[in-house]
Design a protein around this motif. Structure first.
Motif, PDB file in Angstrom:
ATOM      1  N   ARG A  14      23.624  28.401  -9.761  1.00  0.00           N
ATOM      2  CA  ARG A  14      22.939  27.176  -9.363  1.00  0.00           C
ATOM      3  C   ARG A  14      22.521  26.370 -10.571  1.00  0.00           C
ATOM      4  O   ARG A  14      22.675  25.163 -10.619  1.00  0.00           O
ATOM      5  CB  ARG A  14      21.655  27.544  -8.613  1.00  0.00           C
ATOM      6  CG  ARG A  14      21.728  27.455  -7.162  1.00  0.00           C
ATOM      7  CD  ARG A  14      20.466  28.024  -6.566  1.00  0.00           C
ATOM      8  NE  ARG A  14      19.302  27.222  -6.933  1.00  0.00           N
ATOM      9  CZ  ARG A  14      18.069  27.513  -6.555  1.00  0.00           C
ATOM     10  NH1 ARG A  14      17.845  28.584  -5.832  1.00  0.00           N
ATOM     11  NH2 ARG A  14      17.080  26.743  -6.902  1.00  0.00           N
ATOM     12  N   LYS A  66      24.043  22.935 -11.446  1.00  0.00           N
ATOM     13  CA  LYS A  66      23.011  21.954 -11.062  1.00  0.00           C
ATOM     14  C   LYS A  66      23.120  21.570  -9.597  1.00  0.00           C
ATOM     15  O   LYS A  66      23.185  20.400  -9.226  1.00  0.00           O
ATOM     16  CB  LYS A  66      23.077  20.727 -11.966  1.00  0.00           C
ATOM     17  CG  LYS A  66      22.894  21.134 -13.410  1.00  0.00           C
ATOM     18  CD  LYS A  66      22.716  19.947 -14.326  1.00  0.00           C
ATOM     19  CE  LYS A  66      22.615  20.393 -15.767  1.00  0.00           C
ATOM     20  NZ  LYS A  66      23.839  21.100 -16.255  1.00  0.00           N
ATOM     21  N   VAL A  67      23.180  22.579  -8.747  1.00  0.00           N
ATOM     22  CA  VAL A  67      23.189  22.340  -7.305  1.00  0.00           C
ATOM     23  C   VAL A  67      22.004  23.109  -6.727  1.00  0.00           C
ATOM     24  O   VAL A  67      21.400  23.922  -7.416  1.00  0.00           O
ATOM     25  CB  VAL A  67      24.499  22.833  -6.659  1.00  0.00           C
ATOM     26  CG1 VAL A  67      25.677  22.054  -7.213  1.00  0.00           C
ATOM     27  CG2 VAL A  67      24.707  24.330  -6.880  1.00  0.00           C
ATOM     28  N   SER A  68      21.700  22.857  -5.458  1.00  0.00           N
ATOM     29  CA  SER A  68      20.556  23.572  -4.898  1.00  0.00           C
ATOM     30  C   SER A  68      20.979  24.570  -3.833  1.00  0.00           C
ATOM     31  O   SER A  68      22.111  24.558  -3.342  1.00  0.00           O
ATOM     32  CB  SER A  68      19.512  22.610  -4.351  1.00  0.00           C
ATOM     33  OG  SER A  68      20.074  21.416  -3.958  1.00  0.00           O
ATOM     34  N   TYR A 118      23.839  28.100  -0.475  1.00  0.00           N
ATOM     35  CA  TYR A 118      23.918  26.784  -1.115  1.00  0.00           C
ATOM     36  C   TYR A 118      23.650  25.654  -0.133  1.00  0.00           C
ATOM     37  O   TYR A 118      23.945  25.743   1.060  1.00  0.00           O
ATOM     38  CB  TYR A 118      25.299  26.580  -1.745  1.00  0.00           C
ATOM     39  CG  TYR A 118      25.562  27.488  -2.912  1.00  0.00           C
ATOM     40  CD1 TYR A 118      25.038  27.199  -4.160  1.00  0.00           C
ATOM     41  CD2 TYR A 118      26.327  28.641  -2.758  1.00  0.00           C
ATOM     42  CE1 TYR A 118      25.282  28.044  -5.242  1.00  0.00           C
ATOM     43  CE2 TYR A 118      26.574  29.474  -3.833  1.00  0.00           C
ATOM     44  CZ  TYR A 118      26.047  29.173  -5.071  1.00  0.00           C
ATOM     45  OH  TYR A 118      26.285  29.997  -6.129  1.00  0.00           O
ATOM     46  N   GLN A 119      23.140  24.583  -0.714  1.00  0.00           N
ATOM     47  CA  GLN A 119      22.808  23.396   0.057  1.00  0.00           C
ATOM     48  C   GLN A 119      23.989  22.437   0.049  1.00  0.00           C
ATOM     49  O   GLN A 119      24.345  21.904  -0.993  1.00  0.00           O
ATOM     50  CB  GLN A 119      21.603  22.724  -0.609  1.00  0.00           C
ATOM     51  CG  GLN A 119      21.086  21.515   0.100  1.00  0.00           C
ATOM     52  CD  GLN A 119      20.222  21.911   1.272  1.00  0.00           C
ATOM     53  OE1 GLN A 119      19.326  22.734   1.138  1.00  0.00           O
ATOM     54  NE2 GLN A 119      20.513  21.340   2.421  1.00  0.00           N
ATOM     55  N   GLU A 120      24.590  22.196   1.207  1.00  0.00           N
ATOM     56  CA  GLU A 120      25.706  21.277   1.281  1.00  0.00           C
ATOM     57  C   GLU A 120      25.228  19.830   1.174  1.00  0.00           C
ATOM     58  O   GLU A 120      24.053  19.547   1.356  1.00  0.00           O
ATOM     59  CB  GLU A 120      26.492  21.468   2.588  1.00  0.00           C
ATOM     60  CG  GLU A 120      25.710  21.288   3.899  1.00  0.00           C
ATOM     61  CD  GLU A 120      24.828  22.487   4.248  1.00  0.00           C
ATOM     62  OE1 GLU A 120      23.766  22.602   3.612  1.00  0.00           O
ATOM     63  OE2 GLU A 120      25.155  23.264   5.141  1.00  0.00           O
ATOM     64  N   GLN A 121      26.183  18.936   0.932  1.00  0.00           N
ATOM     65  CA  GLN A 121      25.831  17.527   0.758  1.00  0.00           C
ATOM     66  C   GLN A 121      25.198  16.961   2.026  1.00  0.00           C
ATOM     67  O   GLN A 121      24.202  16.283   1.991  1.00  0.00           O
ATOM     68  CB  GLN A 121      27.086  16.727   0.392  1.00  0.00           C
ATOM     69  CG  GLN A 121      26.825  15.263   0.179  1.00  0.00           C
ATOM     70  CD  GLN A 121      27.700  14.386   1.056  1.00  0.00           C
ATOM     71  OE1 GLN A 121      28.553  14.861   1.797  1.00  0.00           O
ATOM     72  NE2 GLN A 121      27.482  13.105   0.983  1.00  0.00           N
ATOM     73  N   PHE A 145      29.208  19.291  -2.198  1.00  0.00           N
ATOM     74  CA  PHE A 145      27.865  19.243  -2.767  1.00  0.00           C
ATOM     75  C   PHE A 145      27.533  17.778  -3.020  1.00  0.00           C
ATOM     76  O   PHE A 145      28.420  16.920  -3.000  1.00  0.00           O
ATOM     77  CB  PHE A 145      27.816  20.010  -4.100  1.00  0.00           C
ATOM     78  CG  PHE A 145      27.721  21.503  -3.941  1.00  0.00           C
ATOM     79  CD1 PHE A 145      26.517  22.095  -3.634  1.00  0.00           C
ATOM     80  CD2 PHE A 145      28.836  22.306  -4.105  1.00  0.00           C
ATOM     81  CE1 PHE A 145      26.420  23.481  -3.498  1.00  0.00           C
ATOM     82  CE2 PHE A 145      28.753  23.688  -3.968  1.00  0.00           C
ATOM     83  CZ  PHE A 145      27.539  24.272  -3.661  1.00  0.00           C
ATOM     84  N   ALA A 151      26.800  16.415  -5.786  1.00  0.00           N
ATOM     85  CA  ALA A 151      27.516  15.961  -6.975  1.00  0.00           C
ATOM     86  C   ALA A 151      29.013  16.000  -6.710  1.00  0.00           C
ATOM     87  O   ALA A 151      29.536  16.993  -6.210  1.00  0.00           O
ATOM     88  CB  ALA A 151      27.171  16.859  -8.155  1.00  0.00           C
ATOM     89  N   TYR A 194      22.488  12.212  -7.519  1.00  0.00           N
ATOM     90  CA  TYR A 194      23.907  12.527  -7.688  1.00  0.00           C
ATOM     91  C   TYR A 194      24.237  13.057  -9.074  1.00  0.00           C
ATOM     92  O   TYR A 194      25.401  13.187  -9.443  1.00  0.00           O
ATOM     93  CB  TYR A 194      24.748  11.282  -7.409  1.00  0.00           C
ATOM     94  CG  TYR A 194      24.564  10.806  -6.004  1.00  0.00           C
ATOM     95  CD1 TYR A 194      25.209  11.435  -4.945  1.00  0.00           C
ATOM     96  CD2 TYR A 194      23.694   9.766  -5.709  1.00  0.00           C
ATOM     97  CE1 TYR A 194      25.019  11.029  -3.645  1.00  0.00           C
ATOM     98  CE2 TYR A 194      23.490   9.353  -4.402  1.00  0.00           C
ATOM     99  CZ  TYR A 194      24.155   9.985  -3.375  1.00  0.00           C
ATOM    100  OH  TYR A 194      23.967   9.591  -2.090  1.00  0.00           O
TER     101      TYR A 194
END
Ligand SMILES: Cc1cc2nc3c(=O)[nH]c(=O)nc-3n(C[C@H](O)[C@H](O)[C@H](O)COP(=O)(O)OP(=O)(O)OC[C@H]3O[C@@H](n4cnc5c(N)ncnc54)[C@H](O)[C@@H]3O)c2cc1C
Ligand SMILES: Cc1cc2nc3c(=O)[nH]c(=O)nc-3n(C[C@H](O)[C@H](O)[C@H](O)COP(=O)(O)OP(=O)(O)OC[C@H]3O[C@@H](n4cnc5c(N)ncnc54)[C@H](O)[C@@H]3O)c2cc1C
Ligand code: SF4
Ligand code: SF4
Lengths: 451, 703
Positions: free
Chosen positions: B430, B434-436, B443-446, B455, B457, B521
């Motif tokens: 993570r 740099k994703v959450s 994981y947190q999808e877009q 994601f 980004a 972003y």
């Protein structure tokens, strides 16, 4: 790739699955034909209010995708059309499409609505009739429709509407051009506007396409119930869960007011019956979304007015997806009563049109009864009735429930027995939006890949 | 590494903003749709006299092919470099007009859209004078902004054809084969010595009963047949930096490091069982096992015919305060209970459950298993089962909801269907990516509905049980889906941003880094000598304006929505009778959608509101609101998307937060904060927009 050699994909069904597939293959660089047999793309999602499990507004997130489809240089929308013939030739498909007339010049109409004002015939809306929805014989499919234009209901053109006030005479068009019913007030209204977009004499059109792959995304529909089941279509305040979804929606006939069909008054006590379409004669499978839909509908009802009592009769809670269980808990925490038990009888007080539900409480075994002001039936999802014909044309199989059959779900997911024809979304069975999107993206990958 | 914009290819569009503004105004009658309520000829004449306007024309339908040709001719004849159209709504027609002026050689970003139908004629139908005045005001605002519009350009960032896939389970293998089949280079990085992930640990795959080992072999073969796949097993990701088209990856295997570049990344790191230590005698008695251990035992034939009494306990560590349903547990129990019962029909198999979640056909399997004699005991969450040990033998005691009494089930084996979490190491990844992720390290999808495989980004995609637990079939679907998402930029060769992007003027920048932190972003990288200088990677910027509104030194501007341009529109609106007007900053997406729906529905509402469109409510800086009040506006309204929806992920939350603070600030400065309003709308909420207008007019005494 130059325009001439650009490969194409045909996507049948313009719901969120079809839209997603089209955008993906088009962004990949292929040409996509997005075909729907209704006058607008959008599918079920365009008509929902909010979406579980986050309560995002459905049209708010779908409409931008619909506009993106409309303006994408690689996508052609083929609305109001049927796939009639498909032939596999040299790794491609030759497809004959019948584009049924909408009696409107698509180049000219911009949905200004002058014709709608003048049309003398109002008919029950195909989706919202039970909750008082109506439309004119000429109308836009729904406010955010894409393509955004009016269309003339075929009922107008078959002459069946004469006794309802159609054909009032004084026509501006020659009756002989106009098969049976020469209303033509719409034609006049549009000519007066200087547009001349209404063409009651428009003919059906044949289109021939050559595509590399086909994606079937024909979706689901809400299961119909036999008249009288749980009082549906006999007692006015019994509606199904799609009707309730439309009742909550600001874009629906009640402008988002949660009111009863019998008197238009706000309902203060509402019951949901889950699995209402299952049982001896009904569905032999779980439709996957209805528990979440009920949670959503009760939450939103409570958001409209926390004093409305909500009770959900259910057997098993299906909260199988990300954030779903939390969503159900939220409903419970807002005071929604969850009653484990299956009702066996619904009766109506003819004076108040209130409904009495008799049920067995599974936790105690007792027979109980309770009165409600409105009853919502979660009837489940069934395959589209048009699947059968499409399956024949595409020479692919349906499963015993009538959904399209994946030949080998694990080793070749989303593939049919015919190489080059893929499935996505509700066409494969009951499904929610995010899974539909994932599948449609996957089907897009297959459609552009080497075979 | 290349933190600057040097790598970006700019497709310079025609026209520049340097020369003096020559504005053309095109006023549409829309048949009688606008003309019926607004005297369009008056509006045209009014427009012709505005500063900077060199031509003003009226058309019956300015979107008709004839008129579009007329518009092009006019751009050329009058040498126009700005165009204002006064007609329907930018949500449907902006692209068309932009394309038209571009064909005439103008920069398409120097077009300004004024909505005289949805915002005037359709909603103020009773008084032609008032409607005409408002239409004039809107055109004046449009011209004022248009004069200041700078040319925009499409920004492209090149993307090559190398894809890093992290995780070699079913999802990663599926994605790898699909990406490789297009000829793109794949780097598949697996932490374990073996590819396959959970497929190595389970026996069969419900509902069809496929053999997991066979499926694994098929998937691995499908990847290994490509030369353009490099597989690292027993490998550790040491470092990842960069952005789409420009990642640098460092991988180590047995202490040996390899570095390579990648253009896109697919994350498929799967899931793990939540530890049950200390629960239900797990860890104390070897005959209390998890579902995954049972799978191993079944593969070894250690249960079939050997354990007479088997009790499954469902929803262990699931459906509680911390997390929801584990999604696969019910069907796994049905599968394994059946395997035990079929091997030994005399075995007593109990499934102690809360709800049996079996969707679609799984339900049929459930019914069959019941017929075959597997027993199901429903328990209540308030009275969970208890595992006891007496005289060396285990028993499960549980209150059976359906029988209404407590039962005691002897057990030779207790199987815990425990919930899932992201595997070890997610926190490290993570950070690198740099994703959450959520509390369970999924994981947190877009976007949970429409962007499940992306994601936030660009360039990083997600597949399989790394997102949330799910059955194998869905994992396979997602593997193909993520491959598609990653293949799109690799096939096109670039990612592209519309001209509406952030620009930083570093003159006053104090290098506080707020902009970089705020950007949803990851479009602002900190670089330079000290690694603190903000740089916008324009191709990744979506133009929401969060950074611009929050920069304490006001260094950031958004093309087409600069402070100067927006305030010019506000000033134009408030030039006359400001005390009778309300300035509304309205986001382009849902809020503008609601305004349009009010129009389409011909919902009549009061006239004082003057709309200034922004892409996201997050663009609305505190200074904008204050400026409008200073200029004497009767009220200021900020309208954004209804929560939780936002087209820029969290822009509306940022905005709401900011408004809270602003009210306090204004209050201290002695402003009347009751003039500052906000409304959060879904695109269907025309009625709410109308209601807000009515309320405001009443509360502000504008009736
Ligand atoms: C009341 C209700 C509430 C719901 N709420 C939610 C929710 O909150 N969250 C969620 O995730 N899901 C929800 N769902 C489920 C969601 O609607 C579906 O997952 C989704 O619509 C499936 O999308 P689709 O594109 O596969 O199908 P559809 O939306 O059904 O679209 C299919 C399209 O194909 C067209 N078509 C059909 N047959 C043919 C043919 N032969 N030729 C050409 N075109 C054809 C149809 O006209 C239609 O436009 C709900 C469903 C219902 C009924
Ligand atoms: C007990 C049990 C029984 C099941 N039974 C069924 C069934 O009958 N039917 C069904 O449909 N589904 C079943 N499932 C679900 C199914 O097994 C999973 O959904 C599927 O295997 C998940 O695949 P995946 O690729 O997403 O994840 P995984 O299989 O978990 O693969 C992820 C891979 O990523 C690797 N990895 C993790 N982190 C890193 C890192 N930092 N760097 C490099 N590599 C990393 C892991 O080592 C692993 O190999 C079952 C699951 C369990 C636990
Ligand atoms: S405008 Fe939005 S997307 Fe662009 S850099 Fe600023 S915060 Fe990021
Ligand atoms: S927020 Fe403004 S001052 Fe702070 S680093 Fe970014 S541009 Fe510089």
């Amino acid at each position: 790739m130059s325009e001439a050699e650009k490969e194409s994909v045909l996507i049948v069904g313009g719901g969120i699955a079809g839209i997603t597939a089209a955008l993906n293959v088009a962004d990949y660089g292929y040409k996509a034909y997005l075909l729907d047999d209704t006058p607008s793309i959008g599918g079920l999602m365009a008509r929902l209010d909010k979406t579980f499990p986050t309560n995002d507004c459905s049209i708010c997130i779908e409409a931008p995708k619909m506009y993106e489809v409309k303006s994408h240089e690689n996508i052609e929308i083929v609305a109001n059309a049927d796939v009639r013939k498909v032939e596999a030739v040299d790794g491609h498909f030759k497809v004959r499409v019948l584009k049924r007339a909408i009696f409107i010049d698509e180049e000219k109409c911009n949905a200004c609505g002058k014709c709608v004002e003048k049309c003398p015939v109002t008919i029950p809306d195909e989706l919202d009739a039970r909750i008082g929805g109506t439309r004119k014989l000429i109308s836009v499919p729904f406010p955010q429709a894409v393509p955004n234009m009016n269309y003339v209901n075929i009922l107008c053109r078959t002459g069946k509407m004469r006794d309802k006030g159609a054909c009032v005479g004084g026509c501006v068009v020659d009756c002989s051009q106009c098969r049976e019913c020469g209303v033509a007030m719409c034609v006049k209204a549009c000519r007066d506007e200087g547009k001349g977009a209404v063409m009651l004499w428009q003919k059906d059109q044949w289109l021939d396409l050559k595509v590399k792959s086909i994606i079937v995304a024909t979706g689901v529909k809400t299961a119909p119930l036999e008249k009288g089941t749980w009082g549906l279509d006999v007692y006015p305040n019994v509606i199904d869960y799609m009707n309730f979804e439309r009742t909550m929606n600001s874009g629906g006939p009640t402008l988002g007011e949660i009111v009863r069909p019998s008197d238009g008054h706000h309902a203060h006590k509402i019951a949901w019956i889950q699995c209402a379409g299952r049982g001896e004669k009904g569905l032999n499978y779980c439709s996957k979304v209805c528990c979440m839909v009920a949670a959503k509908q009760t939450i939103i009802t409570k958001e409209h007015d926390p004093n409305v009592e909500c009770a959900v009769f259910y057997n098993n809670q299906t909260c199988y997806g990300k954030g779903f269980d939390e969503f159900y808990k939220k409903a419970s925490s807002l005071g929604v009563r969850y009653i484990v038990g299956k009702p066996f009888d619904v009766t109506e007080d003819p004076e108040t049109h209130n409904l009495t539900i008799r049920y067995e409480d599974e936790s105690t075994g007792e027979i109980k009864e309770e009165e409600f002001e409105m009853l919502v039936l979660s009837t489940g999802l069934v395959p589209n009735e048009r699947n059968e014909r499409l399956a024949k044309v595409l020479k692919i199989e349906l499963d015993h429930n009538g959904f399209f059959k994946e030949a080998e779900p694990l080793s070749k997911p989303l593939e049919t027995a015919v190489p080059g024809i893929y499935l996505a979304g509700g066409a494969t069975g009951p499904i929610d939006i995010s899974e539909s999107v994932a599948q449609a993206t996957a089907a897009g990958m297959k459609a552009v890949s080497k075979r | 590494m290349g933190m600057s914009d040097e790598t970006e290819v700019k497709k310079e569009a025609a026209g520049t903003g340097e020369e003096e503004a020559r504005v053309g105004v095109f006023v549409c009658d829309c048949g009688s749709n606008i003309q019926g309520a607004v005297r369009c000829a008056d509006v045209r004449d009014f427009a012709a006299d505005l500063p900077g306007v060199v031509s003003a024309e009226e058309g019956k339908w300015i979107c008709s092919v004839d008129f579009l040709n007329r518009m092009k001719a006019s751009v050329q004849e009058n040498n126009l470099n700005r165009v204002v159209v006064a007609c329907c709504t930018p949500r449907t027609h902006e692209k068309l007009f932009r394309k038209t002026v571009a064909e005439a050689g103008m920069n398409p970003y120097q077009l300004e859209f004024v909505s005289t139908r949805e915002q005037v004629s359709w909603v103020h139908r009773t008084n032609q004078d008032v409607a005409t005045d408002k239409a004039k005001d809107l055109v004046k605002m449009g011209v004022a902004k248009a004069r200041l519009l700078e040319p925009g350009e499409e920004i492209r960032l090149p993307v090559g054809q190398k894809c890093l896939i992290i995780g070699g389970g079913a999802a990663g293998l599926t994605a790898a084969a699909a990406v490789a089949s297009q000829g793109y280079q794949v780097y598949l990085v697996e932490r374990e010595k073996e590819l396959g992930g959970l497929l190595n640990k389970i026996g069969t795959v419900a509902p069809e009963g496929d053999v997991a080992a066979e499926l694994k072999a098929t998937l691995v073969d499908a990847v290994k047949k490509y030369d353009n796949v490099t597989i690292f097993t027993g490998a550790k990701i040491e470092n990842i930096e960069g952005y789409i088209g420009n990642y640098k990856v460092k991988v180590s295997v047995d202490g040996q490091e390899t570095e390579f570049g990648a253009d896109t990344i697919i994350v498929a790191t799967g899931m793990a069982e939540i530890d049950c230590m200390g629960q239900f005698l797990y860890g104390e008695d070897p005959n209390v096992v998890t579902q995954l251990q049972l799978e191993g035992m079944l593969k070894d034939g250690a249960v079939q015919g050997k354990k007479k009494n088997v009790v499954f306990i469902q929803c262990v560590n699931s459906r509680n305060e911390q997390r929801g349903c584990c999604t696969v547990g019910c069907s796994v129990s049905v599968k394994n209970a059946r395997a035990i019962k079929q091997a030994d029909p005399d075995a007593n198999v109990y499934v102690v459950y809360r709800d049996m979640i079996t969707v679609k056909e799984e339900y049929v399997h459930l019914k069959e298993v019941m017929k075959e004699g597997v027993n199901f005991v429903r328990y209540d969450v308030e009275k969970p089962p208890v595992v006891q040990k007496a005289d060396g033998s285990l028993a499960v005691k549980v209150y059976d909801v359906l029988l209404g009494q407590e039962v005691e089930l002897p057990a030779d084996l207790v199987v815990l269907t425990t919930g899932f979490c992201g595997p070890e190491g997610v926190s490290d990844l993570r950070g690198l990516l740099k994703v959450s992720a959520n509390a369970d390290n999924f994981y947190q999808e877009q976007h949970i509905k429409l962007g499940p495989l992306d994601f936030a980004a660009a360039g990083i995609y997600l597949a399989g049980s790394a997102r949330n637990p799910k059955p194998m079939k869905d994992v396979r679907d997602e593997g193909y889906g993520a491959a598609m998402r990653a293949s799109i930029p690799m096939t096109r060769g670039f990612v592209e941003a519309e001209g509406i992007v952030a620009k930083i003027d570093h003159t006053n920048c104090i290098e506080c880094g707020i902009c970089s932190k705020k950007c949803p972003y990851g479009a602002i990288k900190l670089g330079g000598e000290k690694g603190k200088t903000p740089q916008v990677i324009e191709a990744l910027c979506k133009g929401c304006g969060t950074c611009a509104a929050d920069c304490p030194k006001e260094c950031i501007q958004i093309v087409h929505f600069t402070d100067e341009q927006l305030m010019a529109a506000v000033d134009a609106a408030l030039e006359e009778n400001p005390e009778k007007k309300v300035i509304a900053f309205v986001c382009h997406w849902c809020a503008h959608g609601a305004v349009d729906i009010a129009g389409v529905g011909r919902m009549e509402y009061p006239t004082p509101v003057r709309i200034v469109r922004v892409m996201c409510s997050a663009r609305v800086a505190q200074r904008f609101v204050q400026h409008a009040l200073d200029k004497g506006a009767a009220g200021v309204l900020v309208a954004g998307c209804e929560f939780p929806t936002c087209h820029y992920i969290t822009g509306n939350y940022e905005c709401k937060d900011r408004l809270e603070k602003l009210r306090k600030k204004l209050d201290k400065k002695g402003y009347d904060t009751s003039k500052v309003w906000e409304v959060w709308l879904s695109a269907a909420m025309g009625p709410k927009w109308v209601a807000t207008q009515k309320e405001m007019v009443k509360a502000l005494g504008l009736e």
